[in-house]
Design a protein around this motif. Sequence first.
Motif, mmCIF file in Angstrom:
data_model
loop_
_atom_site.group_PDB
_atom_site.id
_atom_site.type_symbol
_atom_site.label_atom_id
_atom_site.label_comp_id
_atom_site.label_asym_id
_atom_site.label_seq_id
_atom_site.Cartn_x
_atom_site.Cartn_y
_atom_site.Cartn_z
ATOM 1 N N GLU A 1 54.896 -40.557 -49.818
ATOM 2 C CA GLU A 1 56.270 -40.222 -50.175
ATOM 3 C C GLU A 1 56.286 -38.697 -50.210
ATOM 4 N N LEU A 2 57.264 -38.104 -49.566
ATOM 5 C CA LEU A 2 57.285 -36.651 -49.466
ATOM 6 C C LEU A 2 58.460 -36.119 -50.291
ATOM 7 N N VAL A 3 58.166 -35.335 -51.313
ATOM 8 C CA VAL A 3 59.251 -34.779 -52.124
ATOM 9 C C VAL A 3 59.324 -33.273 -51.874
ATOM 10 N N PHE A 4 60.347 -32.865 -51.134
ATOM 11 C CA PHE A 4 60.551 -31.445 -50.876
ATOM 12 C C PHE A 4 61.462 -30.885 -51.961
ATOM 13 N N VAL A 5 61.070 -29.761 -52.544
ATOM 14 C CA VAL A 5 61.947 -29.126 -53.519
ATOM 15 C C VAL A 5 62.350 -27.757 -52.987
ATOM 16 N N ASP A 6 63.627 -27.614 -52.687
ATOM 17 C CA ASP A 6 64.123 -26.340 -52.185
ATOM 18 C C ASP A 6 64.452 -25.456 -53.387
ATOM 19 N N ASP A 7 63.658 -24.405 -53.540
ATOM 20 C CA ASP A 7 63.778 -23.529 -54.701
ATOM 21 C C ASP A 7 64.827 -22.439 -54.440
ATOM 22 N N GLY A 8 66.050 -22.863 -54.187
ATOM 23 C CA GLY A 8 67.142 -21.913 -53.969
ATOM 24 C C GLY A 8 66.948 -21.013 -52.758
ATOM 25 N N SER A 9 66.501 -21.604 -51.655
ATOM 26 C CA SER A 9 66.257 -20.809 -50.438
ATOM 27 C C SER A 9 67.539 -20.178 -49.909
ATOM 28 N N LYS A 10 67.373 -19.032 -49.255
ATOM 29 C CA LYS A 10 68.543 -18.352 -48.689
ATOM 30 C C LYS A 10 68.726 -18.696 -47.224
ATOM 31 N N ASP A 11 67.763 -19.392 -46.630
ATOM 32 C CA ASP A 11 67.897 -19.784 -45.220
ATOM 33 C C ASP A 11 68.252 -21.278 -45.143
ATOM 34 N N ASN A 12 67.981 -21.907 -44.010
ATOM 35 C CA ASN A 12 68.389 -23.307 -43.847
ATOM 36 C C ASN A 12 67.317 -24.318 -44.263
ATOM 37 N N THR A 13 66.505 -23.964 -45.219
ATOM 38 C CA THR A 13 65.438 -24.867 -45.653
ATOM 39 C C THR A 13 65.988 -26.236 -46.065
ATOM 40 N N TYR A 14 67.049 -26.215 -46.870
ATOM 41 C CA TYR A 14 67.568 -27.499 -47.372
ATOM 42 C C TYR A 14 68.149 -28.357 -46.247
ATOM 43 N N GLU A 15 68.835 -27.720 -45.307
ATOM 44 C CA GLU A 15 69.393 -28.460 -44.172
ATOM 45 C C GLU A 15 68.264 -29.118 -43.373
ATOM 46 N N LYS B 1 66.156 -39.032 -40.889
ATOM 47 C CA LYS B 1 65.408 -39.820 -39.899
ATOM 48 C C LYS B 1 64.189 -40.532 -40.478
ATOM 49 N N ASP B 2 63.807 -40.185 -41.699
ATOM 50 C CA ASP B 2 62.605 -40.787 -42.273
ATOM 51 C C ASP B 2 62.831 -41.019 -43.763
ATOM 52 N N ASN B 3 62.776 -42.292 -44.182
ATOM 53 C CA ASN B 3 63.110 -42.523 -45.592
ATOM 54 C C ASN B 3 61.979 -42.252 -46.567
ATOM 55 N N MET B 4 60.834 -41.798 -46.039
ATOM 56 C CA MET B 4 59.792 -41.388 -46.990
ATOM 57 C C MET B 4 60.074 -39.990 -47.545
ATOM 58 N N VAL B 5 61.056 -39.307 -46.961
ATOM 59 C CA VAL B 5 61.349 -37.938 -47.394
ATOM 60 C C VAL B 5 62.455 -37.915 -48.450
ATOM 61 N N LYS B 6 62.142 -37.309 -49.580
ATOM 62 C CA LYS B 6 63.158 -37.093 -50.615
ATOM 63 C C LYS B 6 63.380 -35.595 -50.706
ATOM 64 N N CYS B 7 64.569 -35.167 -51.013
ATOM 65 C CA CYS B 7 64.726 -33.721 -51.202
ATOM 66 C C CYS B 7 65.582 -33.376 -52.406
ATOM 67 N N ILE B 8 65.235 -32.243 -52.981
ATOM 68 C CA ILE B 8 65.915 -31.725 -54.170
ATOM 69 C C ILE B 8 66.262 -30.285 -53.861
ATOM 70 N N SER B 9 67.448 -29.865 -54.274
ATOM 71 C CA SER B 9 67.792 -28.464 -54.066
ATOM 72 C C SER B 9 68.210 -27.828 -55.384
ATOM 73 N N PHE B 10 67.648 -26.671 -55.691
ATOM 74 C CA PHE B 10 67.986 -25.950 -56.913
ATOM 75 C C PHE B 10 69.233 -25.096 -56.700
ATOM 76 N N SER B 11 69.917 -24.806 -57.791
ATOM 77 C CA SER B 11 71.136 -24.004 -57.705
ATOM 78 C C SER B 11 70.836 -22.537 -57.390
ATOM 79 N N ARG B 12 69.606 -22.109 -57.678
ATOM 80 C CA ARG B 12 69.153 -20.755 -57.323
ATOM 81 C C ARG B 12 67.628 -20.759 -57.325
ATOM 82 N N ASN B 13 67.022 -19.592 -57.096
ATOM 83 C CA ASN B 13 65.569 -19.514 -57.098
ATOM 84 C C ASN B 13 65.035 -19.533 -58.537
ATOM 85 N N PHE B 14 64.366 -20.610 -58.909
ATOM 86 C CA PHE B 14 63.820 -20.722 -60.265
ATOM 87 C C PHE B 14 62.308 -20.514 -60.286
ATOM 88 N N GLY B 15 61.703 -20.357 -59.116
ATOM 89 C CA GLY B 15 60.259 -20.112 -59.064
ATOM 90 C C GLY B 15 59.469 -21.370 -58.751
#
Length: 306
Positions: free
Chosen positions: A37-51, A59-73
Motif C-alpha cells: 500500500e503506497l501512502v504519498f504525503v504531499d507536504d505542501g509542494s509548490k509544483d505538481n506533486t499532488y496532481e 490508475k492504481d488503487n494501492m496508492v493513497k494520497c494526502i495533501s497538506f495545506s502548506r509545507n509542515f515539514g
Amino acid sequence: MNVISIIVPCYNEEESIGYFYNAIREIGEKLEDAELELVFVDDGSKDNTYEKMCELHEKDNMVKCISFSRNFGKEAAIFSGLRAGAGDCFVVMDADLQHPPETILEMYACWKQGFEVVEGVKKSRGKESKLHKWFAGMFYDVISSTTHMDMRNSSDFKLMDKKVVRELCALTEKNTFFRALAYWVGFKSTSVSYEVCERVAGKSKWSYWKLGKYAVKNLTSFTNAPLQIITILGIIFLIIGAALGMDAIVSFIKGGAVGGYPTLVLLIVISTGAIMISLGIIGIYIAKIYDEIKNRPQYIIRDSKK
Ligand code: UDP
Ligand code: MG
C-alpha cells in the motif's frame, strides 16, 4: 496476505514520483506473500506533486494520497502517513530513491522473523560535503551520547510493525523527531544496512541554515543535556571566581596592589557571553514549551484520496 504500507513524504517531488512508483511496483512483484500500500504525503509542494500522486491513485488503487495545506515539514508528513496507513507493517522512505527499494525485501524478511523495528543504517553517508558530514557526525555523537541510543548513521528509512506505529501515533507531542522516537519506543529491533544512492531527480531541500535549525530543534526536543551543561558551566565559573577572589583578597592583605584591569575586562566579557548563551538555551526550551502548550495540530490536511 500481509500488507506493507509504504509512507513517502514528498515536497516538490514531481520529477521523482514516477520513478519511485515504478521502482516500488517492481518490488511489489517480487513479494510473494505480501501486498503493498503506497501512502504519498504531499507536504505542501509548490509544483505538481499532488496532481502526479492523484494520477497514480486513479490508475492504481494501492496508492493513497494526502495533501497538506502548506509545507509542515518532513516529520509532520511522516506522522500523517503513519496515521493513514492500514498495513501490518510500515516502511518510511524518501521519494527520491536515495533509499534503495530492494532493501524493503530484506526488512520484510526480518519482520517475518519477529523483529518489530528494522532500522535502515547507512553504509556511508553518500555524496555529502566534508562540512556536512562533520556536522552530521557531531550532531549524532551528541544525541547518541546524551540519549544513550546509538543513532550514528541512522536514517528515517525504517520498517515498523503496526504495534510500534500505534504507539508512535499515540504520542501527543508536536515537536517530533521520528528517527529518535523510533528508538525511544523500544520493541525488538534489528538493522539492515544500505548504500545511499544518488537522488533520482530534483534537488535536496536542505540548506545549511535549515539543517542547523533541524539539529537544534531535534537536539532540544530529545535531550535536556544543554540545560545541564549550563549548570555545569555555572559551577565552573563559581570555582574560578572563588579562586580569583581568594587571590585578590590574599594580595590585598599582603598589601600588593590588585592590578589586572585586563583580567577584569576578560572576565566580564566571558561571563556575560556565557550568561547570554545560557539564557538563549533556556529560551529555546521555553519556546518549545510554548509551542506544545498551544496544542496546535502538527499538520493540516487539505485533501486526501483513499
Ligand atoms: N521532504 C518533505 N518536506 C520537506 C522537505 C523534504 O516531505 O519540507 C521530503 C522530500 O520530498 C524527500 C524526503 O523528505 O522525500 C527527504 O528530503 P531530501 O531528499 O530533500 O533530503 P536529503 O535526502 O537530502 O536528506
Ligand atoms: Mg534525498
